[in-house]
Design a protein around this motif. Sequence first.
Motif, PDB file in Angstrom:
ATOM      1  N   GLY A 112       0.816  -1.266   0.045  1.00  0.00           N
ATOM      2  CA  GLY A 112       0.017  -0.020   0.025  1.00  0.00           C
ATOM      3  C   GLY A 112       0.854   1.338   0.191  1.00  0.00           C
ATOM      4  N   LEU A 113       1.925   1.230   0.834  1.00  0.00           N
ATOM      5  CA  LEU A 113       2.898   2.357   0.717  1.00  0.00           C
ATOM      6  C   LEU A 113       3.481   2.543  -0.605  1.00  0.00           C
ATOM      7  CD1 LEU A 113       4.667   2.069   4.373  1.00  0.00           C
ATOM      8  CD2 LEU A 113       2.822   3.572   3.593  1.00  0.00           C
ATOM      9  N   LEU A 114       3.724   1.477  -1.240  1.00  0.00           N
ATOM     10  CA  LEU A 114       4.428   1.883  -2.709  1.00  0.00           C
ATOM     11  C   LEU A 114       3.527   2.116  -3.513  1.00  0.00           C
ATOM     12  CD1 LEU A 114       6.951  -1.464  -2.682  1.00  0.00           C
ATOM     13  CD2 LEU A 114       7.381   0.805  -2.306  1.00  0.00           C
ATOM     14  N   GLY A 115       2.179   1.725  -3.258  1.00  0.00           N
ATOM     15  CA  GLY A 115       1.385   2.281  -4.233  1.00  0.00           C
ATOM     16  C   GLY A 115       1.033   3.657  -4.097  1.00  0.00           C
ATOM     17  N   LYS A 116       1.500   4.235  -3.221  1.00  0.00           N
ATOM     18  CA  LYS A 116       1.229   5.768  -3.181  1.00  0.00           C
ATOM     19  C   LYS A 116       2.448   6.676  -3.945  1.00  0.00           C
ATOM     20  CE  LYS A 116      -0.396   5.732   1.464  1.00  0.00           C
ATOM     21  NZ  LYS A 116      -0.281   6.108   2.927  1.00  0.00           N
ATOM     22  N   GLN A 117       3.601   5.838  -4.689  1.00  0.00           N
ATOM     23  CA  GLN A 117       4.516   6.255  -5.336  1.00  0.00           C
ATOM     24  C   GLN A 117       3.902   7.060  -6.623  1.00  0.00           C
ATOM     25  OE1 GLN A 117       8.170   4.908  -4.854  1.00  0.00           O
ATOM     26  NE2 GLN A 117       8.290   6.917  -4.983  1.00  0.00           N
ATOM     27  N   ARG A 118       4.253   8.374  -6.713  1.00  0.00           N
ATOM     28  CA  ARG A 118       3.580   9.109  -8.017  1.00  0.00           C
ATOM     29  C   ARG A 118       4.451   8.937  -9.120  1.00  0.00           C
ATOM     30  NH1 ARG A 118       3.890  14.765  -5.044  1.00  0.00           N
ATOM     31  NH2 ARG A 118       5.861  13.968  -4.647  1.00  0.00           N
ATOM     32  N   LYS A 119       4.101   9.023 -10.382  1.00  0.00           N
ATOM     33  CA  LYS A 119       4.622   8.848 -11.519  1.00  0.00           C
ATOM     34  C   LYS A 119       5.755   9.794 -11.826  1.00  0.00           C
ATOM     35  CE  LYS A 119       0.781   7.045 -14.490  1.00  0.00           C
ATOM     36  NZ  LYS A 119       0.092   7.252 -15.572  1.00  0.00           N
ATOM     37  N   GLY A 120       5.526  11.179 -11.101  1.00  0.00           N
ATOM     38  CA  GLY A 120       6.754  11.961 -11.456  1.00  0.00           C
ATOM     39  C   GLY A 120       8.010  12.001 -10.309  1.00  0.00           C
ATOM     40  N   ASP A 121       7.639  10.888  -9.375  1.00  0.00           N
ATOM     41  CA  ASP A 121       8.704  10.884  -8.338  1.00  0.00           C
ATOM     42  C   ASP A 121      10.345  10.795  -8.740  1.00  0.00           C
ATOM     43  OD1 ASP A 121       6.905  11.571  -6.216  1.00  0.00           O
ATOM     44  OD2 ASP A 121       6.854   9.341  -5.582  1.00  0.00           O
ATOM     45  N   PHE A 122      10.394  10.038  -9.851  1.00  0.00           N
ATOM     46  CA  PHE A 122      11.573   9.893 -10.375  1.00  0.00           C
ATOM     47  C   PHE A 122      12.109  10.674 -11.636  1.00  0.00           C
ATOM     48  CE2 PHE A 122      10.435   5.585  -8.416  1.00  0.00           C
ATOM     49  CZ  PHE A 122      11.274   5.983  -7.173  1.00  0.00           C
ATOM     50  N   ARG A 123      11.385  11.733 -11.806  1.00  0.00           N
ATOM     51  CA  ARG A 123      11.525  12.866 -12.755  1.00  0.00           C
ATOM     52  C   ARG A 123      11.294  14.204 -12.162  1.00  0.00           C
ATOM     53  NH1 ARG A 123       7.506  11.197 -17.850  1.00  0.00           N
ATOM     54  NH2 ARG A 123       9.013  12.722 -18.915  1.00  0.00           N
TER      55      ARG A 123
END
Length: 306
Positions: A146-157
């Motif tokens: 669930g925590l990983l599911g909160k990763q945003r698409k732009g986190d690594f950009r």
Amino acid sequence: PAEFEGSISTQTMSMMLQVHAEAIARAIELESDVAAPESVSALTALFITTLGDNYVFPALEDVLESLQDLRQEPDVRTFDVVRAANIVVRLLQVHFQQTIVPFVGNGNYIYRDIVAEKNQLMSRVELNLNLIMNKFVGACKQWIGGLLGKQRKGDFRPAEDDFTAFEAGTQPCRQCTEFLRRVEQGCRQNLGPENQERVLAEVGSALHAMLMEHLRKFVVSVAGGLVLAKDVSRYREAIGAFGIAALSDKFAVLQDISNIFLVQPAALKSLLDEGPLSRLDRATLQAFVQMREDSRSSGLAKQFGA
């Protein structure tokens, strides 16, 4: 809640054992030598039933119920109850040898009946504790997912000047690693070495498997490669505290994978072919390569069949 309802207390257990010992002493005083063993047996059977059905098992069921709600972070105080239940079992065994056996003897039918009842209780406790630890590990996997599911698409950009992202990593990673530290500390404080390793190995292996899938879902820019590497370094540090060599090795390889997003295109072939990554499945590596933001513009997609 401040604690689990009906949580097991070793102080309460010691008081119950004292009351039982006093009841046995009184029975011995009042009964004849012939009748005394039967009275001790009856008192002990009542004590074991009361201990299990009215005290230990309701507390363990309360813990199991708390682990059913996957919307809540798994409570590491689960391990407090596991530790207390293990102490109860050890105290019961000592009490049996020191207080009960001297009055009923060895090898007779009364002794055998009491041993059978005691062992049945201890087996049920062990079964419930194993179930609790399995449920806890499962709840940990759900929570981490669930925590990983909160990763945003732009986190690594990130923006080139987003220094906070470079220094702190992403929020899902911080939340995961903080949770992992709580789990690790709870295990260390309450479980024996074998169960510590069992729980931590299962949680760590699950995290590794999830990250191997998770980190190839996001496009990673040049700047984002630094953020991703920071995240992996945090995961690696948290897992390193588990003290399990096989897990540390897995996360060392994951750190090598993060380098896929850091090296210049010209150096990528060497990274994949000559180092630790050369032992990984080619399709897995290709899946990571294609998530480089420059994979097509630099020709990497064509070169590596991504």
